[in-house]
Scaffold this motif. Structure first.
Motif, mmCIF file in Angstrom:
data_model
loop_
_atom_site.group_PDB
_atom_site.id
_atom_site.type_symbol
_atom_site.label_atom_id
_atom_site.label_comp_id
_atom_site.label_asym_id
_atom_site.label_seq_id
_atom_site.Cartn_x
_atom_site.Cartn_y
_atom_site.Cartn_z
ATOM 1 N N LYS A 1 44.634 42.044 46.467
ATOM 2 C CA LYS A 1 45.182 40.732 46.831
ATOM 3 C C LYS A 1 46.141 40.214 45.765
ATOM 4 O O LYS A 1 47.167 39.628 46.084
ATOM 5 C CB LYS A 1 44.050 39.731 47.042
ATOM 6 C CG LYS A 1 43.291 39.969 48.326
ATOM 7 C CD LYS A 1 42.218 38.925 48.535
ATOM 8 C CE LYS A 1 41.485 39.158 49.835
ATOM 9 N NZ LYS A 1 40.471 38.123 50.078
ATOM 10 N N THR A 2 45.804 40.450 44.493
ATOM 11 C CA THR A 2 46.680 40.012 43.408
ATOM 12 C C THR A 2 48.002 40.759 43.461
ATOM 13 O O THR A 2 49.072 40.156 43.292
ATOM 14 C CB THR A 2 45.995 40.244 42.043
ATOM 15 O OG1 THR A 2 44.778 39.518 42.018
ATOM 16 C CG2 THR A 2 46.879 39.795 40.905
ATOM 17 N N ASN B 1 31.568 35.575 34.915
ATOM 18 C CA ASN B 1 30.961 35.929 36.186
ATOM 19 C C ASN B 1 31.444 37.313 36.617
ATOM 20 O O ASN B 1 32.357 37.425 37.421
ATOM 21 C CB ASN B 1 31.334 34.878 37.244
ATOM 22 C CG ASN B 1 30.601 35.086 38.535
ATOM 23 O OD1 ASN B 1 29.617 35.792 38.586
ATOM 24 N ND2 ASN B 1 31.095 34.469 39.599
ATOM 25 N N PRO B 2 30.844 38.380 36.085
ATOM 26 C CA PRO B 2 31.326 39.728 36.400
ATOM 27 C C PRO B 2 31.152 40.061 37.885
ATOM 28 O O PRO B 2 30.246 39.564 38.548
ATOM 29 C CB PRO B 2 30.474 40.639 35.530
ATOM 30 C CG PRO B 2 29.335 39.835 35.068
ATOM 31 C CD PRO B 2 29.688 38.392 35.221
ATOM 32 N N ARG C 1 33.618 46.862 44.153
ATOM 33 C CA ARG C 1 34.250 46.577 45.451
ATOM 34 C C ARG C 1 35.021 45.268 45.385
ATOM 35 O O ARG C 1 36.164 45.183 45.841
ATOM 36 C CB ARG C 1 33.178 46.525 46.540
ATOM 37 C CG ARG C 1 33.722 46.295 47.916
ATOM 38 C CD ARG C 1 32.597 46.372 48.963
ATOM 39 N NE ARG C 1 32.980 45.624 50.116
ATOM 40 C CZ ARG C 1 32.667 44.344 50.326
ATOM 41 N NH1 ARG C 1 31.933 43.696 49.465
ATOM 42 N NH2 ARG C 1 33.065 43.727 51.423
ATOM 43 N N ASP C 2 34.398 44.239 44.806
ATOM 44 C CA ASP C 2 35.062 42.945 44.698
ATOM 45 C C ASP C 2 36.290 43.021 43.796
ATOM 46 O O ASP C 2 37.321 42.407 44.078
ATOM 47 C CB ASP C 2 34.103 41.886 44.168
ATOM 48 C CG ASP C 2 33.032 41.511 45.179
ATOM 49 O OD1 ASP C 2 33.256 41.744 46.384
ATOM 50 O OD2 ASP C 2 31.976 40.989 44.770
#
Length: 58
Positions: free
Chosen positions: A38-39, A25-26, A30-31
């Motif tokens: 966050k990681t 699910n590429p 931005r995502d």
């Protein structure tokens, strides 16, 4: 020793699962940028917690 192997397997499985999920699910740029930020924050927090635990044991 068993607990250590279980933890390694759990972490390895999580990383492999996340990698495969990203491949199937590429995401757009931005995502990915948000996920990376966050990681990094999560890993920094986990590192701080582990460091505190090591200091408590020592």
């Amino acid at each position: 020793m068993r607990r250590n192997n279980f933890t390694r397997g759990l972490i390895t499985g999580t990383i492999i699962g996340a990698t495969l999920s990203m491949m199937v699910n590429p995401m757009d740029r931005r995502d990915k940028k948000i996920m990376r930020r966050k990681t990094n924050n999560f890993m920094r927090t986990v590192g701080d917690i582990i460091e505190d635990i090591i200091d408590m044991r020592g």
